[in-house]
Motif scaffolding. Structure first.
Motif, PDB file in Angstrom:
ATOM      1  N   ASP A   1      52.503  60.404  47.471  1.00  0.00           N
ATOM      2  CA  ASP A   1      52.402  59.309  46.789  1.00  0.00           C
ATOM      3  C   ASP A   1      53.883  58.703  46.649  1.00  0.00           C
ATOM      4  O   ASP A   1      54.269  57.635  46.734  1.00  0.00           O
TER       5      ASP A   1
ATOM      6  N   TYR B   1      50.169  57.476  55.294  1.00  0.00           N
ATOM      7  CA  TYR B   1      49.796  57.720  54.253  1.00  0.00           C
ATOM      8  C   TYR B   1      47.932  58.050  53.941  1.00  0.00           C
ATOM      9  O   TYR B   1      47.645  58.819  53.323  1.00  0.00           O
TER      10      TYR B   1
ATOM     11  N   ARG C   1      46.703  61.209  56.346  1.00  0.00           N
ATOM     12  CA  ARG C   1      47.267  61.936  55.700  1.00  0.00           C
ATOM     13  C   ARG C   1      48.615  62.621  56.945  1.00  0.00           C
ATOM     14  O   ARG C   1      48.354  64.340  57.187  1.00  0.00           O
TER      15      ARG C   1
ATOM     16  N   GLN D   1      55.822  56.076  48.104  1.00  0.00           N
ATOM     17  CA  GLN D   1      56.931  54.844  47.040  1.00  0.00           C
ATOM     18  C   GLN D   1      58.286  54.838  47.481  1.00  0.00           C
ATOM     19  O   GLN D   1      58.797  54.114  47.197  1.00  0.00           O
TER      20      GLN D   1
ATOM     21  N   ASP E   1      41.182  61.248  46.943  1.00  0.00           N
ATOM     22  CA  ASP E   1      40.530  60.568  47.277  1.00  0.00           C
ATOM     23  C   ASP E   1      41.630  59.288  46.537  1.00  0.00           C
ATOM     24  O   ASP E   1      42.915  59.001  45.963  1.00  0.00           O
ATOM     25  N   ILE E   2      42.509  58.401  47.705  1.00  0.00           N
ATOM     26  CA  ILE E   2      43.392  57.686  47.914  1.00  0.00           C
ATOM     27  C   ILE E   2      42.644  56.249  47.306  1.00  0.00           C
ATOM     28  O   ILE E   2      43.721  55.304  47.748  1.00  0.00           O
ATOM     29  N   ASP E   3      41.506  55.623  47.543  1.00  0.00           N
ATOM     30  CA  ASP E   3      41.447  54.300  47.136  1.00  0.00           C
ATOM     31  C   ASP E   3      42.242  53.697  46.224  1.00  0.00           C
ATOM     32  O   ASP E   3      42.706  53.090  46.202  1.00  0.00           O
TER      33      ASP E   3
ATOM     34  N   THR F   1      45.011  54.567  44.645  1.00  0.00           N
ATOM     35  CA  THR F   1      46.414  54.813  44.320  1.00  0.00           C
ATOM     36  C   THR F   1      46.773  53.307  43.962  1.00  0.00           C
ATOM     37  O   THR F   1      47.121  53.097  45.072  1.00  0.00           O
ATOM     38  N   LEU F   2      47.695  53.789  42.997  1.00  0.00           N
ATOM     39  CA  LEU F   2      48.443  52.869  42.917  1.00  0.00           C
ATOM     40  C   LEU F   2      49.964  52.637  44.155  1.00  0.00           C
ATOM     41  O   LEU F   2      50.201  51.960  44.287  1.00  0.00           O
ATOM     42  N   ALA F   3      50.497  53.644  44.562  1.00  0.00           N
ATOM     43  CA  ALA F   3      51.360  53.948  45.438  1.00  0.00           C
ATOM     44  C   ALA F   3      50.710  53.193  46.779  1.00  0.00           C
ATOM     45  O   ALA F   3      51.618  51.827  47.041  1.00  0.00           O
TER      46      ALA F   3
ATOM     47  N   TYR G   1      52.828  62.486  55.063  1.00  0.00           N
ATOM     48  CA  TYR G   1      52.141  62.151  53.738  1.00  0.00           C
ATOM     49  C   TYR G   1      51.187  63.236  53.971  1.00  0.00           C
ATOM     50  O   TYR G   1      50.119  63.071  53.004  1.00  0.00           O
TER      51      TYR G   1
END
Length: 303
Positions: free
Chosen positions: A125, A112, A115, A129, A6-8, A10-12, A119
């Motif tokens: 993540d 990213y 993937r 970053q 679940d990447i939606d 992610t802060l990065a 990554y």
């Protein structure tokens, strides 16, 4: 290990995507300034030639009009180097670096999201970053150009794996960017070519008329004007590199399309990491090729 996390949220990824938007806006603004500067130089050069010649011809018959036109010609010439500053070698170098940061950020984000290496593992993540921080460190002297651009909220690209990468990244780059850009550049190159041809024919006709009938009508002076306007027009087109961009964009679109079709048909590029790396290499090579060409040649083109 691979998977579709679940990447939606992610802060990065969100940080990189917001930053990419700011760098992209800054690059577009810089490019618009360069284009305006080049066009202004071409227009001022043409105005100076036309007004100067008209002023000389009207000096006796209409001295007031002649003086006004002489002032217009002089002012136009004085403004040429001022207008040229916004399209100088330094301005072009700044734009290319802004564009490079924007494109590099985008490439990292798409890798990213798909993937793909580097990554593919659980520390994706952290890797994103770290790589983004390194990119920002190298571009620290350009950050000021991005301060006027708001961090517009926009959803992440709908990429969660390599198949969606092929649609959202590779196919979109071809259909949404490279092919339309190639067509625009081709049309611009054609328009400038036609206009230059018309002016060249006009110069030839004026020269022929004065050669046969003499210069009783004062046409010789306008031969020089037409030549100056032609040179300014051709110089603007050369500075914009429309023909080069047309060829480069079309070539890149063809390469990306063949890569995608080969994968979809099972004719090669079965390794996900290699596929994504090759797609990003083609895109990066295209950007680097024509931007490097602009920097290389611009010192001899601009004022």
């Amino acid at each position: 290990m691979r998977g579709v996390p679940d990447i939606d949220g992610t802060l990065a990824a969100a940080q990189v995507w917001r930053g990419q938007g700011r760098w992209s806006q800054a690059a577009r603004r810089a490019k618009r300034g360069i284009t305006r500067g080049r066009l202004t130089v071409a227009v001022l050069t043409a105005v100076a030639a036309i007004a100067g010649t008209a002023a000389a011809m009207l000096a006796g018959a209409a001295p007031t009009a002649g003086r006004v036109l002489a002032i217009v010609a002089g002012a136009s010439l004085l403004l040429v180097p001022v207008a040229g500053r916004s399209s100088s070698r330094e301005a072009v170098a700044t734009w290319t670096r802004l564009r490079a940061v924007s494109e590099a950020s985008k490439a990292e984000l798409y890798r990213y999201l798909a993937r793909a290496a580097p990554y593919a593992d659980a520390d994706a993540d952290a890797v994103l970053q770290r790589r983004y921080d390194l990119l920002m460190a190298d571009a620290g002297d350009l950050v000021g150009h991005t301060l006027d651009d708001p961090a517009t909220a926009r959803p992440l690209p709908a990429v969660t794996d390599v198949p969606s990468y092929l649609v959202e990244r590779v196919r979109w780059q071809v259909d949404g960017y490279y092919l339309p850009a190639a067509r625009r550049a081709g049309r611009s190159a054609a328009r400038i070519g036609r206009a230059a041809t018309v002016l060249t024919v006009l110069v030839a006709l004026l020269s022929a008329v004065t050669g046969v009938l003499g210069d009783g009508l004062g046409l010789t002076a306008w031969v020089g004007v037409a030549a100056v306007v032609t040179t300014a027009l051709v110089g603007y087109g050369a500075a914009q590199r429309y023909e080069q961009q047309h060829l480069e964009y079309a070539r890149t679109a063809d390469q990306l399309t063949r890569l995608r079709l080969a994968r979809e048909a099972g004719l090669g590029w079965g390794d996900d990491d290699a596929l994504v790396a090759e797609a990003e290499r083609i895109i990066a090579q295209s950007n680097a090729a024509w931007m490097a060409k602009m920097i290389e040649e611009d010192g001899t083109v601009q004022q």
